[in-house]
Design a protein around this motif. Structure first.
Motif, PDB file in Angstrom:
ATOM      1  N   PRO A  42       0.806  -1.226   0.000  1.00 54.89           N
ATOM      2  CA  PRO A  42       0.000   0.000   0.000  1.00 54.89           C
ATOM      3  C   PRO A  42       0.842   1.280   0.000  1.00 54.89           C
ATOM      4  O   PRO A  42       0.502   2.245  -0.680  1.00 54.89           O
ATOM      5  CB  PRO A  42      -0.833  -0.110   1.278  1.00 54.89           C
ATOM      6  CG  PRO A  42      -0.832  -1.550   1.621  1.00 54.89           C
ATOM      7  CD  PRO A  42       0.455  -2.101   1.118  1.00 54.89           C
ATOM      8  N   GLY A  43       1.947   1.294   0.747  1.00 47.51           N
ATOM      9  CA  GLY A  43       2.798   2.476   0.783  1.00 47.51           C
ATOM     10  C   GLY A  43       3.446   2.747  -0.556  1.00 47.51           C
ATOM     11  O   GLY A  43       3.509   3.888  -1.025  1.00 47.51           O
ATOM     12  N   ALA A  44       3.933   1.679  -1.204  1.00 51.71           N
ATOM     13  CA  ALA A  44       4.544   1.822  -2.526  1.00 51.71           C
ATOM     14  C   ALA A  44       3.515   2.288  -3.543  1.00 51.71           C
ATOM     15  O   ALA A  44       3.795   3.179  -4.365  1.00 51.71           O
ATOM     16  CB  ALA A  44       5.166   0.499  -2.972  1.00 51.71           C
ATOM     17  N   SER A  45       2.311   1.727  -3.495  1.00 48.67           N
ATOM     18  CA  SER A  45       1.247   2.127  -4.418  1.00 48.67           C
ATOM     19  C   SER A  45       0.864   3.587  -4.243  1.00 48.67           C
ATOM     20  O   SER A  45       0.503   4.259  -5.207  1.00 48.67           O
ATOM     21  CB  SER A  45       0.012   1.249  -4.223  1.00 48.67           C
ATOM     22  OG  SER A  45       0.313  -0.098  -4.536  1.00 48.67           O
ATOM     23  N   ALA A  46       0.943   4.079  -3.009  1.00 54.42           N
ATOM     24  CA  ALA A  46       0.597   5.481  -2.727  1.00 54.42           C
ATOM     25  C   ALA A  46       1.697   6.435  -3.192  1.00 54.42           C
ATOM     26  O   ALA A  46       1.463   7.629  -3.331  1.00 54.42           O
ATOM     27  CB  ALA A  46       0.344   5.670  -1.236  1.00 54.42           C
ATOM     28  N   GLY A  47       2.921   5.906  -3.374  1.00 54.47           N
ATOM     29  CA  GLY A  47       4.021   6.757  -3.799  1.00 54.47           C
ATOM     30  C   GLY A  47       5.011   7.100  -2.706  1.00 54.47           C
ATOM     31  O   GLY A  47       5.864   7.969  -2.890  1.00 54.47           O
ATOM     32  N   LEU A  48       4.918   6.412  -1.547  1.00 56.70           N
ATOM     33  CA  LEU A  48       5.885   6.666  -0.480  1.00 56.70           C
ATOM     34  C   LEU A  48       7.267   6.188  -0.910  1.00 56.70           C
ATOM     35  O   LEU A  48       7.393   5.188  -1.614  1.00 56.70           O
ATOM     36  CB  LEU A  48       5.486   5.944   0.803  1.00 56.70           C
ATOM     37  CG  LEU A  48       4.319   6.534   1.569  1.00 56.70           C
ATOM     38  CD1 LEU A  48       3.927   5.626   2.730  1.00 56.70           C
ATOM     39  CD2 LEU A  48       4.670   7.917   2.085  1.00 56.70           C
ATOM     40  N   ALA A  49       8.280   6.910  -0.482  1.00 60.69           N
ATOM     41  CA  ALA A  49       9.660   6.559  -0.813  1.00 60.69           C
ATOM     42  C   ALA A  49      10.525   6.676   0.435  1.00 60.69           C
ATOM     43  O   ALA A  49      10.194   7.408   1.377  1.00 60.69           O
ATOM     44  CB  ALA A  49      10.191   7.487  -1.900  1.00 60.69           C
ATOM     45  N   ARG A  50      11.615   5.940   0.426  1.00 63.79           N
ATOM     46  CA  ARG A  50      12.583   6.027   1.520  1.00 63.79           C
ATOM     47  C   ARG A  50      13.048   7.463   1.667  1.00 63.79           C
ATOM     48  O   ARG A  50      13.334   8.143   0.678  1.00 63.79           O
ATOM     49  CB  ARG A  50      13.764   5.112   1.194  1.00 63.79           C
ATOM     50  CG  ARG A  50      14.545   4.722   2.362  1.00 63.79           C
ATOM     51  CD  ARG A  50      15.452   3.595   1.982  1.00 63.79           C
ATOM     52  NE  ARG A  50      16.772   3.913   2.500  1.00 63.79           N
ATOM     53  CZ  ARG A  50      17.834   3.206   2.285  1.00 63.79           C
ATOM     54  NH1 ARG A  50      17.773   2.168   1.501  1.00 63.79           N
ATOM     55  NH2 ARG A  50      18.955   3.551   2.821  1.00 63.79           N
ATOM     56  N   GLY A  51      13.078   7.940   2.891  1.00 60.42           N
ATOM     57  CA  GLY A  51      13.460   9.324   3.157  1.00 60.42           C
ATOM     58  C   GLY A  51      12.278  10.250   3.381  1.00 60.42           C
ATOM     59  O   GLY A  51      12.444  11.355   3.889  1.00 60.42           O
ATOM     60  N   ASP A  52      11.066   9.818   2.997  1.00 58.08           N
ATOM     61  CA  ASP A  52       9.865  10.612   3.282  1.00 58.08           C
ATOM     62  C   ASP A  52       9.619  10.627   4.781  1.00 58.08           C
ATOM     63  O   ASP A  52       9.992   9.693   5.493  1.00 58.08           O
ATOM     64  CB  ASP A  52       8.627  10.009   2.602  1.00 58.08           C
ATOM     65  CG  ASP A  52       8.598  10.198   1.093  1.00 58.08           C
ATOM     66  OD1 ASP A  52       9.352  11.043   0.583  1.00 58.08           O
ATOM     67  OD2 ASP A  52       7.812   9.492   0.442  1.00 58.08           O
ATOM     68  N   VAL A  53       8.975  11.677   5.264  1.00 54.25           N
ATOM     69  CA  VAL A  53       8.562  11.756   6.669  1.00 54.25           C
ATOM     70  C   VAL A  53       7.044  11.877   6.687  1.00 54.25           C
ATOM     71  O   VAL A  53       6.492  12.834   6.142  1.00 54.25           O
ATOM     72  CB  VAL A  53       9.216  12.948   7.403  1.00 54.25           C
ATOM     73  CG1 VAL A  53       8.701  13.035   8.834  1.00 54.25           C
ATOM     74  CG2 VAL A  53      10.731  12.829   7.378  1.00 54.25           C
ATOM     75  N   LEU A  54       6.381  10.883   7.290  1.00 59.01           N
ATOM     76  CA  LEU A  54       4.927  10.918   7.416  1.00 59.01           C
ATOM     77  C   LEU A  54       4.548  11.832   8.566  1.00 59.01           C
ATOM     78  O   LEU A  54       4.967  11.623   9.704  1.00 59.01           O
ATOM     79  CB  LEU A  54       4.382   9.513   7.666  1.00 59.01           C
ATOM     80  CG  LEU A  54       4.343   8.640   6.421  1.00 59.01           C
ATOM     81  CD1 LEU A  54       4.335   7.175   6.784  1.00 59.01           C
ATOM     82  CD2 LEU A  54       3.126   8.987   5.612  1.00 59.01           C
ATOM     83  N   LEU A  55       3.778  12.861   8.260  1.00 58.13           N
ATOM     84  CA  LEU A  55       3.371  13.850   9.257  1.00 58.13           C
ATOM     85  C   LEU A  55       1.936  13.649   9.725  1.00 58.13           C
ATOM     86  O   LEU A  55       1.591  14.047  10.834  1.00 58.13           O
ATOM     87  CB  LEU A  55       3.537  15.261   8.687  1.00 58.13           C
ATOM     88  CG  LEU A  55       4.948  15.633   8.235  1.00 58.13           C
ATOM     89  CD1 LEU A  55       4.938  16.974   7.512  1.00 58.13           C
ATOM     90  CD2 LEU A  55       5.892  15.657   9.425  1.00 58.13           C
ATOM     91  N   ALA A  56       1.101  13.068   8.856  1.00 49.32           N
ATOM     92  CA  ALA A  56      -0.296  12.820   9.229  1.00 49.32           C
ATOM     93  C   ALA A  56      -0.797  11.590   8.492  1.00 49.32           C
ATOM     94  O   ALA A  56      -0.439  11.344   7.340  1.00 49.32           O
ATOM     95  CB  ALA A  56      -1.172  14.020   8.902  1.00 49.32           C
TER      96      ALA A  56
END
Length: 142
Positions: free
Chosen positions: A81-95
């Motif tokens: 799900p994270g990869a499909s959403a476009g999350l990448a290593r180094g991102d910081v999830l704020l909400a």
């Protein structure tokens, strides 16, 4: 890479596992936590879910505490799900949805409250400093 990180690393995946385990890497080394059908987090095992077969939401990322508020993405499971959403290593999830994320454990708690299959808006600070909103659909682990 883990040696350079401070704080805990939480694995927020677990596809295909019945008894869900979490690995936390912190200053004291690696510790394995096991919970029956719960979300991997630093939440004590005294708060189990109501039934072991209840679906559990998963984001498919590994996160660590960031220097400030948020959860630093140190790994993204592909596919997930994270990869499909476009999350990448180094991102910081704020909400995560309407829930502010202050730490890796805070993200784990927010994911634990999510309904598998429902869209969730993620507010992310990208490695370059810009902010972006992504849409994720947490997966299911039974």
């Amino acid at each position: 890479m883990l040696g350079a990180l401070t704080g805990a690393v939480l694995v927020l995946s677990g596809a295909g596992l019945g008894a869900v385990g979490a690995t936390i890497a912190g200053a004291g080394g690696l510790t394995g936590l096991k919970r029956q059908a719960g979300v991997e987090s630093a939440v004590p095992a005294a708060s189990p879910r109501s039934a072991p077969s209840e679906p559990v939401a998963r984001l498919g990322v590994e996160v660590a505490d960031d220097e400030g508020p948020g959860a630093l993405v140190v790994g993204v499971h592909v596919p997930g799900p994270g990869a499909s959403a476009g999350l990448a290593r180094g991102d910081v999830l704020l909400a995560f949805g309407a829930t502010r994320v202050d730490s890796a454990a805070g993200l784990a708690r927010a994911v634990a409250r999510a309904r598998p299959g429902d869209e969730v808006t993620l507010t992310v600070r990208r490695r370059g400093g810009g902010h972006q909103q992504l849409t994720a659909v947490p997966g299911i682990v039974t």
